[in-house]
Design an enzyme around this catalytic site. Sequence first.
Site, PDB file in Angstrom:
ATOM      1  N   HIS A 150      -8.097   9.763   3.261  1.00 10.88           N
ATOM      2  CA  HIS A 150      -7.131   8.742   4.737  1.00 10.88           C
ATOM      3  C   HIS A 150      -7.960   8.798   5.950  1.00 10.88           C
ATOM      4  O   HIS A 150      -8.011  10.166   6.068  1.00 10.88           O
ATOM      5  CB  HIS A 150      -5.768   8.821   4.862  1.00 10.88           C
ATOM      6  CG  HIS A 150      -5.544   8.256   3.082  1.00 10.88           C
ATOM      7  ND1 HIS A 150      -4.593   8.638   2.455  1.00 10.88           N
ATOM      8  CD2 HIS A 150      -6.072   6.774   2.731  1.00 10.88           C
ATOM      9  CE1 HIS A 150      -4.666   7.963   1.255  1.00 10.88           C
ATOM     10  NE2 HIS A 150      -5.319   6.832   1.330  1.00 10.88           N
ATOM     11  N   ASP A 198       0.609  -0.659  -0.102  1.00 14.70           N
ATOM     12  CA  ASP A 198       0.109   0.053   0.070  1.00 14.70           C
ATOM     13  C   ASP A 198       0.789   1.345  -0.584  1.00 14.70           C
ATOM     14  O   ASP A 198       1.985   1.462   0.294  1.00 14.70           O
ATOM     15  CB  ASP A 198      -1.049   0.224   1.580  1.00 14.70           C
ATOM     16  CG  ASP A 198      -2.103   1.610   1.105  1.00 14.70           C
ATOM     17  OD1 ASP A 198      -2.557   1.347   0.350  1.00 14.70           O
ATOM     18  OD2 ASP A 198      -2.265   1.649   2.529  1.00 14.70           O
TER      19      ASP A 198
HETATM   20  P1  13P Z   1      -9.141   4.112   5.406  1.00 20.28           P
HETATM   21  O1  13P Z   1      -8.091   5.756   6.516  1.00 20.28           O
HETATM   22  O2  13P Z   1     -10.333   5.432   4.743  1.00 20.28           O
HETATM   23  O3  13P Z   1      -9.343   3.677   5.847  1.00 20.28           O
HETATM   24  O4  13P Z   1      -8.701   4.387   3.744  1.00 20.28           O
HETATM   25  C1  13P Z   1      -7.123   3.549   3.889  1.00 20.28           C
HETATM   26  C2  13P Z   1      -6.243   3.390   2.692  1.00 20.28           C
HETATM   27  O5  13P Z   1      -7.079   3.462   2.325  1.00 20.28           O
HETATM   28  C3  13P Z   1      -5.196   3.030   2.743  1.00 20.28           C
HETATM   29  O6  13P Z   1      -4.658   2.870   0.815  1.00 20.28           O
HETATM   30  O1  G3H Z   2      -3.217   4.707   3.742  1.00 22.55           O
HETATM   31  C1  G3H Z   2      -2.987   4.134   4.294  1.00 22.55           C
HETATM   32  C2  G3H Z   2      -2.823   3.591   5.446  1.00 22.55           C
HETATM   33  O2  G3H Z   2      -4.331   3.291   5.873  1.00 22.55           O
HETATM   34  C3  G3H Z   2      -1.660   2.578   6.357  1.00 22.55           C
HETATM   35  O3  G3H Z   2      -1.907   3.244   7.574  1.00 22.55           O
HETATM   36  O4  G3H Z   2       0.975   4.074   6.830  1.00 22.55           O
HETATM   37  O5  G3H Z   2      -0.192   4.072   9.313  1.00 22.55           O
HETATM   38  O6  G3H Z   2       0.080   1.751   7.959  1.00 22.55           O
HETATM   39  P1  G3H Z   2      -0.077   3.654   8.739  1.00 22.55           P
HETATM   40 ZN    ZN Z   3      -4.724   4.903   0.743  1.00 23.10          ZN
END
Ligand code: 13P
Ligand code: G3H
Ligand code: ZN
Length: 311
Positions: free
Chosen positions: A180, A82
């Site tokens: 986010h 991600d």
């Molecule tokens: P949320 O913060 O809405 O759960 O989004 C998560 C996300 O886009 C991770 O890449």
């Molecule tokens: O888009 C971001 C995700 O919610 C991941 O969050 O980088 O704190 O693990 P994090």
């Molecule tokens: Zn994201």
Amino acid sequence: MALVTTTEMFQKAYNGGYAIGAFNVNNMEIIQGITEAAGKLRSPLILQVSAGARKYANHKYLVKLVEAALEINDIPISLHLDHGADFEICKSCIDGGFTSVMIDGSHYDFEKNIEVTKGVVEYAHEHGVVVEGELGQLSGIEDDVKVSFEDAAYTNPDQVEEFVKRTGVDSLAIAIGTSHGAFKFKPGQKPQLRFDILKEIEARIPGFPIVLHGASSVPQKYVCEIEQFGGNLADAIGIPEVMLREAAKSAVCKINIDSDLRLAFTAGVRKVLYNEPDAFDPRAYLQEGRANIKTLVSHKILDVLGSDNKA
Ligand code: 13P
Ligand code: G3H
Ligand code: ZN
């Protein structure tokens, strides 16, 4: 069954008018809760790992835990990076067993985004791994990067065809008003998504899988429970699930959910520690978090994504 890429998942989801849930994983209980729900409902899954998750849990632990979940639940699972910030982290995940990576060049200008994304696509495709790129910028917090409401930018439909062609990406994350975190709209602002932009994008790249980040709905149930057990989440607000359902029926094939998992897990843990202040066996409170995750993911699969019985 081995880990799979998202190619077939997305093709079926696009044609079938549903979406695949991409859930962020950070520890064993979260992985168990998600995969038990999906296994029971026979839903394909994307389990995604952020740079922060790799730092917290270690890449190898996460891969092994996901492999164990795969063996136990026997459903198609894609393991995805991600928000990959650069070529190096994408390469490390490709070399380390992931089947999908995101290269997030959304903060660069158009040409630089293309250049960085193309480099990752070349390496990934040589190794049988698929790539998600991003055009447009969401507000909110991811890892250490915070984008204000003012700096967020919708995806420009005029750019998507060229971006997809020149980079060779397999899916495209777009910005249409999601964000986010658990505070997605300004206090008093009515939640809305730019479905007109989504339609325009769909028309420019028909048949191409679109990704929606920042798609947590921030269930009031968990917000209230966290507050009841001592937290303060005033102004927490998510994307209404009717809008997510509508998106899932369109070209949106991947819906990213992290904040909702955090809220569900934390509500469960807080409940136990509030009701049993003397509890000190981690299993007593972690299992409540895991149970909440399972309930939440079952609901998403059945009522939002529509991915049940598609494994
Ligand atoms: P949320 O913060 O809405 O759960 O989004 C998560 C996300 O886009 C991770 O890449
Ligand atoms: O888009 C971001 C995700 O919610 C991941 O969050 O980088 O704190 O693990 P994090
Ligand atoms: Zn994201």
